[in-house]
Design an enzyme around this catalytic site. Sequence first.
Site, PDB file in Angstrom:
ATOM      1  N   GLU A 301      -1.117  -2.507   2.461  1.00 35.29           N
ATOM      2  CA  GLU A 301      -0.830  -1.763   0.951  1.00 35.29           C
ATOM      3  C   GLU A 301       0.422  -0.891   1.405  1.00 35.29           C
ATOM      4  OE1 GLU A 301      -2.049  -2.435  -1.577  1.00 35.29           O
ATOM      5  OE2 GLU A 301      -3.709  -3.562  -0.918  1.00 35.29           O
ATOM      6  N   CYS A 338       2.064   6.012  -3.722  1.00 39.34           N
ATOM      7  CA  CYS A 338       2.474   4.793  -3.543  1.00 39.34           C
ATOM      8  C   CYS A 338       2.591   3.756  -4.948  1.00 39.34           C
ATOM      9  CB  CYS A 338       1.542   4.124  -2.724  1.00 39.34           C
ATOM     10  SG  CYS A 338      -0.151   4.020  -3.023  1.00 39.34           S
TER      11      CYS A 338
END
Length: 595
Positions: A301, A338
């Site tokens: 990720e 993110c």
Amino acid sequence: MERLQDYNPLLLYAVGVATLCLFYFLFRGDSEKAVPYNVAPPEQVMSGWKGEVLQDLSMKVSGSSSIQCYAPATGESLGRVNPSTTSSIDRAIAKAADAQIQWAQTTFAERRKVLKTMLRFVLENQETIARVACLDSGKTMVDASLGEILVTVEKLRWVIAHGEDSLRNESRPGNLLMAYKWHEVMWQPLGVVAACVSWNYPFHNLISPVIASIFAGNAIIVKGSENTAWSSSYFASIATSALVACGHSSDIVQSVVCWPSVAEYLTSHPGIAHITFIGSRPVAHHVCASASKALTPVCVELGGKDPAIVLDDLSNSDFHRVSSILMRGVFQSAGQNCIGIERIIALPNVYNRLIEQLTPRITALRPGSILNTSPDDASIDIGACISDAGFSRLESLIADAVAQGARLICGGKRYVHPQHPKGHFFAPTFLVDVTASMKIAQEELFAPVFTLMRTSSVDEAIAIANSTPYALGASVYGSSNHDLERVVREVHAGMVAVNDFAVTYMVQLPFGGVKGSGYGRFAGQEGLRSVCNQKAVTRDRWPWLAKTSIPGPMDLPLKGEGAGQRAWKMACGVVWVGYGDLRGKVTGVKNLIGL
Ligand SMILES: *[C@@H]1O[C@H](CO)[C@@H](O)[C@H](O)[C@H]1NC(C)=O
């Protein structure tokens, strides 16, 4: 007077049974009920605490291997943490492996009870948890409420409500040839898994893989970032204490903190069955190279360059709402998110209006620290960055964009806070007229920078959105379903929100990206299943009636096999081929008559 024996004895019996049932349902204990427990909060969150402001803000201490922890918003020391060594990692994995054997035998009800216990703790102690996260990462209480508490509570709630359904054995369709069999997939624990997570959500990033992994029956080694080493042990003990309160071993969850050289020992360890990595692309290369030594699968990720496309037909009534959402999407956690919005791509009719509406709002944002301020002190809008290491790069990316024609409306450089001169603040920045060829439109910033790009059409907006190496999240705002759906289909992303920001995560849809944003998914059903062994099983339906034998044409003729047996096998083959042919014809006819 009527006497009892005048009543029908069957009726009396039924009434008796019904009463007993009622009592049972009213007064039975809830076997999954949350158990109260305590974890002592760190002294640094007590009101009135003040730490020594460090002169040199560095995690390294000369002449020692320990990690110097400090509050990035003020520079106050939070103490030192002794990092794990290779041998302590060996011990942690061995203990986890040992405890996992029993844990794998627990029922989903027992695991739910642990999660309900944690949920109760998080709800009752949310302010302390949020303050710990704020101190260690520099964020504001609002950012912590949304990004640490709300998402964690939702994850717990989702797994409690839907986890068992996600991991239930699933039967799969077969075919006529295998009609005498039944087929299923079962999701079994992998053993000891690991998660190496980033500092931007010190509580949520650490606890979220713990929730999924232990629910699936695994033990987990969770490595928080050295940047937030101070809070890791408190956050991990929220999980271990919940396990103990429910009568399980605390060894199922092991927290480690270490320097990168030792982290490699963990990620290449043959005792680890799966790694969830949340972090940056350069580090991911090391983690995947290291995991490949033991051929350990990694869920990667990484960051993104998330576009928010604002279409021309955004209604007037929606304009203010959407510009607020864009500000939250950009400035949440000072942009260190993110799935933070990194590019706002606007069509001509909304472009100037956005500048007009946002200029006073972004200019007015006040950076600050929640340290030593009361939680309802509303004088802070935006927190600190984790470190100042990237500030020079940011300043030069912005200067470079301005040199190429971008307009800097406010911010653009580091900010020295009058009360916290040591704090790592970057001024909230509004940069407009950015084009896709500028470096700032291609590289992930992870900073409080609102980057506005003009586009002339939906085609071009999609092309700009897809022009970076990343593809994590995306959002699109407007009225026309046709254009909204077109963006949904054509944008390169793992997650898309329509007329909203990042809400796919709030409902536990699978989380993850494609292209340079990584691979694999966590959260939701896909996330739970990804920390399992997906075992495919096929069994005979009626073992006494039919079992596999190799049919005629494929079978080597056995000595002594009679012509009759051979003919029978051939006939079976013909029936099978005939069936396929028939199905083809039926489909053909169905298509012809438009069924
Ligand atoms: C799946 O099936 C196996 C074998 O029948 C059984 O032992 C197991 O308990 C089942 N698992 C779940 C989650 O229902």
